[in-house]
Write an enzyme that holds these catalytic residues in place. Structure first.
Site, mmCIF file in Angstrom:
data_model
loop_
_atom_site.group_PDB
_atom_site.id
_atom_site.type_symbol
_atom_site.label_atom_id
_atom_site.label_comp_id
_atom_site.label_asym_id
_atom_site.label_seq_id
_atom_site.Cartn_x
_atom_site.Cartn_y
_atom_site.Cartn_z
ATOM 1 N N SER A 113 0.863 -1.191 0.000
ATOM 2 C CA SER A 113 0.000 0.000 0.000
ATOM 3 C C SER A 113 0.892 1.231 0.000
ATOM 4 C CB SER A 113 -0.863 0.010 1.271
ATOM 5 O OG SER A 113 -1.467 1.267 1.446
ATOM 6 N N TYR A 163 -2.052 -2.379 10.378
ATOM 7 C CA TYR A 163 -2.144 -2.457 8.906
ATOM 8 C C TYR A 163 -0.877 -1.907 8.263
ATOM 9 C CZ TYR A 163 -4.100 -1.527 4.225
ATOM 10 O OH TYR A 163 -4.339 -1.468 2.862
HETATM 11 N N1 NAD Z 1 -8.767 -0.328 -1.233
HETATM 12 C C1 NAD Z 1 -7.688 0.415 -1.117
HETATM 13 O O1 NAD Z 1 -7.759 1.667 -1.153
HETATM 14 C C2 NAD Z 1 -6.330 -0.228 -0.946
HETATM 15 C C3 NAD Z 1 -5.194 0.603 -1.019
HETATM 16 C C4 NAD Z 1 -3.937 0.038 -0.870
HETATM 17 C C5 NAD Z 1 -3.820 -1.334 -0.662
HETATM 18 N N2 NAD Z 1 -4.928 -2.114 -0.573
HETATM 19 C C6 NAD Z 1 -4.738 -3.541 -0.334
HETATM 20 O O2 NAD Z 1 -5.291 -4.283 -1.397
HETATM 21 C C7 NAD Z 1 -5.798 -5.518 -0.928
HETATM 22 C C8 NAD Z 1 -7.249 -5.669 -1.345
HETATM 23 O O3 NAD Z 1 -7.985 -4.595 -0.792
HETATM 24 P P1 NAD Z 1 -9.512 -4.333 -1.158
HETATM 25 O O4 NAD Z 1 -9.770 -2.914 -0.917
HETATM 26 O O5 NAD Z 1 -9.833 -4.958 -2.474
HETATM 27 O O6 NAD Z 1 -10.199 -5.185 0.020
HETATM 28 P P2 NAD Z 1 -11.683 -5.798 0.114
HETATM 29 O O7 NAD Z 1 -12.006 -5.842 1.556
HETATM 30 O O8 NAD Z 1 -12.586 -5.056 -0.797
HETATM 31 O O9 NAD Z 1 -11.476 -7.277 -0.433
HETATM 32 C C9 NAD Z 1 -10.595 -8.137 0.252
HETATM 33 C C10 NAD Z 1 -10.927 -9.594 -0.053
HETATM 34 O O10 NAD Z 1 -10.064 -10.403 0.769
HETATM 35 C C11 NAD Z 1 -10.828 -11.458 1.324
HETATM 36 N N3 NAD Z 1 -10.218 -11.939 2.572
HETATM 37 C C12 NAD Z 1 -10.177 -11.307 3.786
HETATM 38 N N4 NAD Z 1 -9.589 -12.092 4.703
HETATM 39 C C13 NAD Z 1 -9.240 -13.243 4.061
HETATM 40 C C14 NAD Z 1 -8.607 -14.448 4.482
HETATM 41 N N5 NAD Z 1 -8.234 -14.635 5.761
HETATM 42 N N6 NAD Z 1 -8.402 -15.428 3.570
HETATM 43 C C15 NAD Z 1 -8.808 -15.259 2.279
HETATM 44 N N7 NAD Z 1 -9.422 -14.140 1.825
HETATM 45 C C16 NAD Z 1 -9.639 -13.149 2.717
HETATM 46 C C17 NAD Z 1 -12.207 -10.836 1.561
HETATM 47 O O11 NAD Z 1 -13.208 -11.822 1.700
HETATM 48 C C18 NAD Z 1 -12.371 -9.990 0.297
HETATM 49 O O12 NAD Z 1 -12.950 -10.720 -0.758
HETATM 50 C C19 NAD Z 1 -5.584 -5.516 0.582
HETATM 51 O O13 NAD Z 1 -4.391 -6.200 0.888
HETATM 52 C C20 NAD Z 1 -5.444 -4.045 0.908
HETATM 53 O O14 NAD Z 1 -4.680 -3.825 2.053
HETATM 54 C C21 NAD Z 1 -6.168 -1.580 -0.712
#
Ligand code: NAD
Length: 256
Positions: A138, A151
Site C-alpha cells: 500500500s 495495517y
Molecule cells: N482499497 C484500497 O484503497 C487499498 C489501497 C492500498 C492497498 N490495498 C490492499 O489491497 C488488498 C485488497 O484490498 P480491497 O480494498 O480490495 O479489500 P476488500 O475488503 O474489498 O477485499 C478483500 C478480499 O479479501 C478477502 N479476505 C479477507 N480475509 C481473508 C482471508 N483470511 N483469507 C482469504 N481471503 C480473505 C475478503 O473476503 C475480500 O474478498 C488488501 O491487501 C489491501 O490492504 C487496498
C-alpha cells in the site's frame, strides 16, 4: 499481454482489487484461481468469469487450508505461474488502542497469509522455472494515515518480504510489491459508510490524490498483469506506487 496456458492464483479475489486483477488476467487468457473466505461472492464471480476460473474457499492464515487449496489448484490446472498475495484486512486503531487479538488478526491475514501462500506456491513455480509473486502492499508503507498501526506495519513488512523472495529465488522467480493509493473497493466503501458523513469522507479521500479520484480495481489489475508479463520481466524486488500522486504535494506557492 497474453497469459494463455498460464495460471494465476489470486488471494482475496472474490471482490475489490483481487477481482480487478482476476478480470484483467482472465481477459488476457490466464487460468484464474481465486482463494477467498467469501464463499458467496467468490463462486458467483468465477461463474461470471467463465470456464478458466476456479474458486477455492480458503482462509489464507491457516497453513493446512492453504496447502490443500494450492494442491487443488495444481490438480485442476496442472501449473501455477503467478501468485497475487492480495487478501488483506484493515482495523482502525493506534498502537495504544490495538488489542493483541486485533494485532494478531491483521498480521495473520496480511503478512502470515502472504508468507503461507508464497511458501506453498513457489515449489510449483520452480517446476516451470518461471514465476512471479506479487505482494499487495500500500502507499501506506510510505505515508501514514492515523489509527491504522497494525495495517501499516504489515504493508511495510510486505516490501521486505518481496525483496527476500526476489533474492532467494532469482533468476527464474521474481517478486514485486504493488503500493496502491485509495482504490474504490468494498474495503473503502464500508469504511466510508461507517463514518458520520460518508460523502464528505469519500470526497476528502478522492482529493488526497492529484488525480482527484480513487483508482479503479482494474487499474491496479493492469499493473499487476504488466509486472507478471514478459514486458515487466526486468522489474524485480521493488515496490511500485500506483497512487495518483498521493502524498507528493507539500503545499502551494504564493506566485503562479
Ligand atoms: N482499497 C484500497 O484503497 C487499498 C489501497 C492500498 C492497498 N490495498 C490492499 O489491497 C488488498 C485488497 O484490498 P480491497 O480494498 O480490495 O479489500 P476488500 O475488503 O474489498 O477485499 C478483500 C478480499 O479479501 C478477502 N479476505 C479477507 N480475509 C481473508 C482471508 N483470511 N483469507 C482469504 N481471503 C480473505 C475478503 O473476503 C475480500 O474478498 C488488501 O491487501 C489491501 O490492504 C487496498
Amino acid at each position: 499481454m497474453s497469459f494463455t496456458n498460464k495460471t494465476v492464483v489470486i488471494t482475496g479475489g472474490a471482490k475489490g482489487i483481487g477481482a480487478g486483477c482476476a478480470n484483467v488476467f482472465y481477459q488476457d487468457g490466464a487460468n484464474v484461481a481465486i482463494l477467498d473466505v467469501d464463499d458467496k461472492t467468490g463462486p458467483e464471480f468465477v461463474k461470471k468469469l467463465g470456464d478458466r476460473a476456479l474458486f477455492v474457499k480458503c482462509d489464507i492464515s491457516n497453513e493446512k487450508e492453504v496447502q490443500d487449496a494450492v494442491e487443488k489448484i495444481y490438480g485442476h490446472f496442472g501449473s501455477i505461474h503467478y501468485l497475487v498475495n492480495n487478501a488483506g484486512i484493515l482495523k482502525y486503531f493506534s498502537v495504544t488502542n490495538t488489542s493483541v487479538e486485533d494485532w494478531d488478526a491483521v498480521m495473520n491475514v496480511n503478512l502470515k497469509g502472504a508468507f503461507l501462500c508464497t511458501k506453498h506456491c513457489i515449489p510449483h513455480m520452480q517446476k516451470n522455472n518461471d514465476g512471479v509473486v506479487v505482494n499487495m502492499s500500500s502507499v501506506q508503507a510510505f505515508v501514514a494515515q492515523t489509527n491504522v498501526a497494525a495495517y501499516i506495519a504489515t504493508k511495510s513488512a510486505l516490501i521486505g518480504l518481496t525483496r527476500s523472495i526476489a533474492v532467494d529465488y532469482a533468476p527464474n522467480i521474481r517478486s514485486v510489491a504493488i503500493c496502491p493509493g485509495g482504490v474504490d473497493t468494498p474495503m473503502n466503501r464500508d469504511a466510508f459508510r461507517e463514518s458520520p458523513n460518508p460523502e464528505v469522507v469519500r470526497k476528502e479521500t478522492e482529493n488526497l490524490h492529484l488525480n482527484g479520484r480513487m483508482a479503479t480495481e482494474e487499474e491496479i489489475g493492469e499493473l499487476v498483469a504488466f509486472v507478471c508479463s514478459e514486458k515487466g520481466a526486468f522489474i524485480n524486488g521493488q515496490p511500485i506506487r500506483i497512487d495518483g500522486g498521493l502524498g507528493i504535494k507539500v503545499g502551494g506557492s504564493k506566485k503562479e
